[in-house]
Design a protein around this motif. Structure first.
Motif, PDB file in Angstrom:
ATOM      1  N   CYS A  87      40.301  30.434  53.483  1.00 42.66           N
ATOM      2  CA  CYS A  87      41.132  31.662  53.586  1.00 42.66           C
ATOM      3  C   CYS A  87      40.762  32.938  52.823  1.00 42.66           C
ATOM      4  O   CYS A  87      41.047  34.154  52.997  1.00 42.66           O
ATOM      5  N   LEU A  88      40.169  32.672  51.746  1.00 43.89           N
ATOM      6  CA  LEU A  88      39.598  33.743  50.776  1.00 43.89           C
ATOM      7  C   LEU A  88      38.729  34.737  51.147  1.00 43.89           C
ATOM      8  O   LEU A  88      38.610  35.788  50.853  1.00 43.89           O
ATOM      9  N   ASP A  89      37.830  34.073  52.290  1.00 43.24           N
ATOM     10  CA  ASP A  89      36.883  35.078  52.759  1.00 43.24           C
ATOM     11  C   ASP A  89      37.359  36.272  53.237  1.00 43.24           C
ATOM     12  O   ASP A  89      36.648  37.477  53.371  1.00 43.24           O
ATOM     13  N   ALA A  90      38.460  36.011  54.221  1.00 45.06           N
ATOM     14  CA  ALA A  90      39.050  37.087  55.141  1.00 45.06           C
ATOM     15  C   ALA A  90      39.641  38.059  53.952  1.00 45.06           C
ATOM     16  O   ALA A  90      39.832  39.367  53.965  1.00 45.06           O
ATOM     17  N   LEU A  91      40.399  37.292  52.818  1.00 37.93           N
ATOM     18  CA  LEU A  91      41.191  38.137  51.965  1.00 37.93           C
ATOM     19  C   LEU A  91      40.351  39.056  51.230  1.00 37.93           C
ATOM     20  O   LEU A  91      40.736  40.260  50.767  1.00 37.93           O
ATOM     21  N   ILE A  92      39.089  38.511  50.893  1.00 43.30           N
ATOM     22  CA  ILE A  92      38.139  39.268  50.140  1.00 43.30           C
ATOM     23  C   ILE A  92      37.712  40.735  50.570  1.00 43.30           C
ATOM     24  O   ILE A  92      37.490  41.608  49.926  1.00 43.30           O
ATOM     25  N   ALA A  93      37.741  40.747  51.909  1.00 52.62           N
ATOM     26  CA  ALA A  93      37.316  41.562  52.454  1.00 52.62           C
ATOM     27  C   ALA A  93      38.167  43.164  52.327  1.00 52.62           C
ATOM     28  O   ALA A  93      37.674  44.344  52.480  1.00 52.62           O
ATOM     29  N   HIS A  94      39.519  42.901  51.815  1.00 51.08           N
ATOM     30  CA  HIS A  94      40.383  43.991  51.502  1.00 51.08           C
ATOM     31  C   HIS A  94      39.835  44.766  50.530  1.00 51.08           C
ATOM     32  O   HIS A  94      39.447  44.110  49.345  1.00 51.08           O
ATOM     33  N   GLU A  95      39.845  46.183  50.468  1.00 47.37           N
ATOM     34  CA  GLU A  95      39.425  46.991  49.247  1.00 47.37           C
ATOM     35  C   GLU A  95      40.298  46.554  47.836  1.00 47.37           C
ATOM     36  O   GLU A  95      39.541  46.711  46.776  1.00 47.37           O
ATOM     37  N   GLN A  96      41.612  46.288  48.223  1.00 46.91           N
ATOM     38  CA  GLN A  96      42.197  46.285  46.949  1.00 46.91           C
ATOM     39  C   GLN A  96      42.858  44.864  46.943  1.00 46.91           C
ATOM     40  O   GLN A  96      44.059  44.666  46.565  1.00 46.91           O
ATOM     41  N   CYS A  97      41.935  43.788  47.344  1.00 44.35           N
ATOM     42  CA  CYS A  97      42.906  42.423  47.080  1.00 44.35           C
ATOM     43  C   CYS A  97      42.965  41.936  45.897  1.00 44.35           C
ATOM     44  O   CYS A  97      42.449  42.463  44.972  1.00 44.35           O
ATOM     45  N   LEU A  98      44.025  41.395  45.732  1.00 40.68           N
ATOM     46  CA  LEU A  98      44.525  40.813  44.392  1.00 40.68           C
ATOM     47  C   LEU A  98      44.916  39.177  44.745  1.00 40.68           C
ATOM     48  O   LEU A  98      45.612  38.785  45.272  1.00 40.68           O
ATOM     49  N   PHE A  99      44.344  38.683  43.605  1.00 40.31           N
ATOM     50  CA  PHE A  99      44.666  37.188  43.636  1.00 40.31           C
ATOM     51  C   PHE A  99      44.952  36.843  42.244  1.00 40.31           C
ATOM     52  O   PHE A  99      44.669  37.228  41.142  1.00 40.31           O
ATOM     53  N   LEU A 100      46.046  35.982  42.372  1.00 48.28           N
ATOM     54  CA  LEU A 100      46.640  35.339  41.045  1.00 48.28           C
ATOM     55  C   LEU A 100      46.014  33.789  40.747  1.00 48.28           C
ATOM     56  O   LEU A 100      45.942  33.034  41.595  1.00 48.28           O
ATOM     57  N   VAL A 101      45.369  33.469  39.759  1.00 54.30           N
ATOM     58  CA  VAL A 101      44.727  32.260  39.264  1.00 54.30           C
ATOM     59  C   VAL A 101      45.663  31.593  38.364  1.00 54.30           C
ATOM     60  O   VAL A 101      45.666  32.334  36.972  1.00 54.30           O
ATOM     61  N   LEU A 102      46.049  30.489  38.520  1.00 50.22           N
ATOM     62  CA  LEU A 102      46.792  29.959  37.839  1.00 50.22           C
ATOM     63  C   LEU A 102      46.236  28.575  37.052  1.00 50.22           C
ATOM     64  O   LEU A 102      45.956  27.543  37.900  1.00 50.22           O
ATOM     65  N   ASP A 103      45.616  28.670  35.929  1.00 52.64           N
ATOM     66  CA  ASP A 103      44.829  27.763  35.268  1.00 52.64           C
ATOM     67  C   ASP A 103      45.613  26.352  34.392  1.00 52.64           C
ATOM     68  O   ASP A 103      46.205  26.931  33.441  1.00 52.64           O
ATOM     69  N   GLN A 104      45.841  25.503  34.943  1.00 50.87           N
ATOM     70  CA  GLN A 104      46.615  24.393  34.454  1.00 50.87           C
ATOM     71  C   GLN A 104      47.972  24.514  34.310  1.00 50.87           C
ATOM     72  O   GLN A 104      48.619  24.270  33.100  1.00 50.87           O
ATOM     73  N   ILE A 105      48.554  25.357  35.347  1.00 48.09           N
ATOM     74  CA  ILE A 105      50.180  25.463  35.094  1.00 48.09           C
ATOM     75  C   ILE A 105      50.771  24.178  35.715  1.00 48.09           C
ATOM     76  O   ILE A 105      50.951  24.189  36.947  1.00 48.09           O
ATOM     77  N   THR A 106      51.350  23.314  34.843  1.00 48.75           N
ATOM     78  CA  THR A 106      51.954  21.856  35.194  1.00 48.75           C
ATOM     79  C   THR A 106      53.312  21.818  35.376  1.00 48.75           C
ATOM     80  O   THR A 106      54.046  21.229  35.929  1.00 48.75           O
TER      81      THR A 106
END
Length: 252
Positions: A87-106
């Motif tokens: 699903c990320l492939d389609a979202l990346i196409a947006h000029e102002q796409c914003l992703f939140l990456v949570l590294d080991q939030i348990t």
């Protein structure tokens, strides 16, 4: 397939019934609460989709969901699944796409709070590692007040590889860290394609994750806490960082 779970809380159940009603199996309503406006609407929605309705005592609902914070409704439903990484492939196409990456939030409460803020601040998808991360439990659904149902949550086997793929697609990856190389978040232009990485409260980002970042930022603080990201709960820090990104993206 994972066994059905008992979801609880008015907003979490409303979101589940609106987004994936066919996953709802049985709705349990606290006796005497069926005339409450929100609960009445939940009953109507569940009934319209053929979900069975049962009325029970408050203590029974608490036993079902293992929490007294059910607000008078508990829904037996299939668990929410993670969204496919494609699903990320389609979202990346947006000029102002914003992703939140949570590294080991348990912690489930921190995870749920981060999801709630992510939806409010216009995040397109949340990305987490497959291992050492909180699952999409009913507690997460309750704390997120239904936000878990409203946005793709992607679990990836190799977080470093995924960050590399985002970078190749033109997404700039910012990591939050206490580091001499980190800049105050308000001084960094985050109006383009952006991924924000938040690390765990205890350890922060893993070394490999940090090495994948294009730049590091921190949240300046006043007084004795100035520059100390770890003095904030990770969900609070996430909210502050996402607010700054959202502020930058508002039209002048």
């Amino acid at each position: 397939m994972a066994k059905p779970s008992y979801f609880y809380g008015i907003h979490a159940i409303e979101a589940l019934l609106n987004q994936r009603p066919m996953d709802a199996l049985s709705l349990f309503v606290q006796q005497g609460r069926e005339k409450d406006a929100h609960i009445a609407q939940i009953i109507d929605t569940a009934s319209a989709h053929g979900t069975s309705i049962q009325y029970s005592q408050k203590d029974k609902l608490s036993q079902l969901c293992a929490s007294p914070q059910h607000q008078g409704v508990v829904l037996h439903a299939r668990p929410l699944g993670f969204t496919d990484e494609r699903c990320l492939d389609a979202l990346i196409a947006h000029e102002q796409c914003l992703f939140l990456v949570l590294d080991q939030i348990t912690d489930a409460h921190n995870f749920g709070a981060c999801l709630r803020t992510a939806v409010a601040m216009g995040v397109d998808a949340v990305i987490i590692p497959k291992h050492h991360a909180a699952s999409l439990t009913p507690t997460v659904a309750k704390v997120s007040v239904g936000a878990a149902e409203l946005m793709p949550i992607v679990s990836v086997t190799n977080l470093a590889r995924t960050l590399g793929q985002l970078k190749q697609a033109g997404v700039f990856v910012y990591g939050t860290a206490l580091d001499d190389a980190a800049a105050p978040i308000s001084t960094v232009d985050m109006r383009g394609k952006t991924a924000l990485v938040m690390g765990s409260e205890g350890e922060g980002m893993r070394r490999l994750t940090m090495e994948c970042c294009d730049a590091l930022v921190y949240i300046p603080m006043s007084g004795n806490a100035q520059g100390n990201l770890q003095s904030l709960n990770v969900s609070v820090a996430t909210g502050m960082a996402l607010y700054e990104i959202n502020r930058q993206r508002q039209p002048n």
